[in-house]
Design a protein around this motif. Structure first.
Motif, mmCIF file in Angstrom:
data_model
loop_
_atom_site.group_PDB
_atom_site.id
_atom_site.type_symbol
_atom_site.label_atom_id
_atom_site.label_comp_id
_atom_site.label_asym_id
_atom_site.label_seq_id
_atom_site.Cartn_x
_atom_site.Cartn_y
_atom_site.Cartn_z
ATOM 1 N N ASP C 3 0.786 -0.908 0.135
ATOM 2 C CA ASP C 3 0.054 -0.462 -0.131
ATOM 3 C C ASP C 3 0.763 1.057 0.670
ATOM 4 O O ASP C 3 0.178 2.524 -0.461
ATOM 5 N N LYS C 5 3.084 3.858 -1.943
ATOM 6 C CA LYS C 5 2.843 4.200 -3.454
ATOM 7 C C LYS C 5 4.084 5.638 -3.213
ATOM 8 O O LYS C 5 3.838 6.394 -2.250
ATOM 9 N N PHE C 34 -0.675 9.724 5.859
ATOM 10 C CA PHE C 34 -0.829 8.011 5.415
ATOM 11 C C PHE C 34 0.507 6.882 5.047
ATOM 12 O O PHE C 34 0.361 6.357 4.679
ATOM 13 N N GLN C 36 3.391 7.096 3.145
ATOM 14 C CA GLN C 36 3.376 7.390 1.887
ATOM 15 C C GLN C 36 5.117 7.523 1.555
ATOM 16 O O GLN C 36 5.209 8.111 2.121
ATOM 17 N N ASP C 116 4.081 6.855 -8.701
ATOM 18 C CA ASP C 116 2.900 6.098 -8.915
ATOM 19 C C ASP C 116 1.961 6.623 -9.188
ATOM 20 O O ASP C 116 0.919 6.278 -9.722
#
Lengths: 98, 119, 121
Positions: C3, C5, C34, C36, C116
């Protein structure tokens, strides 16, 4: 990668920035950027030069709306909204050069 | 494929919302999923149910509402951007919901592709 | 891990003339929560967002530039500035509010290809 451009090439540097920065891939001209896809436009040569690195597409409904549907420059691929979707799908990522 | 869409401009003023709508419709027609449309910046104005375009013009807001209803598209309006611009629950059009920016990040994580329409 | 990215935020607009820079920064701060892989890129007029010494009192607008300094505290440490854009504006790294990595256009283009999700405001 898909690069989406929506600004007229004659009123700002967005197309230039994209051409100078992006490594290659697909370019899609939409909204006011479609003027770049017309014969006789001042950026025609610049775009032609970039065609070695990029495949250039134009959103035809936008070109037609602006009265230039019959003025598509050579080497540029016309697409409809379905073709726009296909381009997004075919590329791993996309960037809108806002 | 799962698509997310971001709209950064208001209706009528800029073509962004029109382009996004036609893109969404084309994606759905091809059997893709439009998982979420996130409205940010002036894009939050697409969610105002007080919009009244002339009869002979397209109704951008109603068009989004209809798309949401028919295809279960999640229309999310950024709360911070909305409050700045006077968009609240009480003037929110059908099918839209107000939520946080995390919903945009989540769309980026969950969707296969995220496409932005703006100025 | 699947998950996580690579998110890139592309800033190509100057601050204050429009709200994009400020609201873009708000998204970046949220994204930090998050976990990321976040990169922040400043190109074209976006470089002006990082100029030191912004004094906004006279235009009665909040000076949001200190928030760029707070990014580090949110573990957002990948800040990239395009060299050509910086030079075209008569700026050097000394003029910038935060430590950044200066990349050539070509390096920037290569970095974009690795992402991404690319969000531009």
């Amino acid at each position: 990668m898909l690069h989406i451009i929506n600004k007229s090439p004659l009123s700002g540097g967005t197309l230039d920035s994209c051409l100078a920065t992006a490594t290659g891939g697909d370019i899609l001209l939409i909204e006011d950027a479609v003027y770049a896809a017309t014969r006789g436009c001042a950026v025609e040569a610049k775009l032609n030069q970039a065609m070695g690195r990029f495949k250039v597409h134009v959103l035809m409904p936008d070109l037609e709306a602006r009265g230039l549907g019959d003025r598509l420059a050579e080497g540029i691929t016309p697409v409809d909204f379905g073709g726009f979707v296909d381009l997004v799908e075919a590329n791993k990522s996309c960037q809108s050069w806002l | 494929m799962k698509f997310g869409i971001v709209i950064n401009e208001g209706p009528y003023q800029h073509q962004a919302s029109d382009s996004a709508y036609l893109f969404a419709k084309a994606a759905l027609a091809k059997g893709h999923e439009v998982w979420r449309v996130f409205f940010y910046h002036d894009g939050v104005n697409n969610a105002s149910r007080l919009t009244e375009p002339p009869q002979d013009d397209r109704n951008i807001v109603a068009r989004w509402s209809k798309l949401a209803e028919e295809h279960k598209v999640d229309l999310v309006v950024c709360v911070a951007a909305a409050l700045r611009r006077g968009i609240k629950e009480e003037n929110l059009a059908q099918g839209f919901r107000i939520s946080g920016l995390g919903q945009l990040v989540e769309a980026g994580i969950k969707c296969d592709r995220l496409v932005t329409f703006g100025d | 891990m699947s998950d996580v990215k690579k998110f890139m935020f592309v800033n190509r607009k100057a601050p204050y003339g429009t709200i994009y820079a400020l609201e873009s920064l708000e998204v970046v701060l949220i994204t930090a929560a998050f976990d990321q892989d976040v990169s922040l890129v400043f190109m074209d007029d976006g470089v002006y967002q990082l100029k030191k010494g912004q004094q906004t009192k006279g235009i009665e607008t909040k000076n949001f530039s200190p928030a760029y300094r707070a990014l580090e505290g949110y573990d957002i440490e990948k800040l990239y500035v395009e060299r050509e854009a910086m030079e075209a504006r008569g700026l050097t790294e000394e003029d910038l509010l935060v430590d950044v990595t200066v990349l050539s256009r070509a390096e920037m283009g290569a970095l974009m290809d690795e992402q991404d999700v690319v969000l531009s405001f």
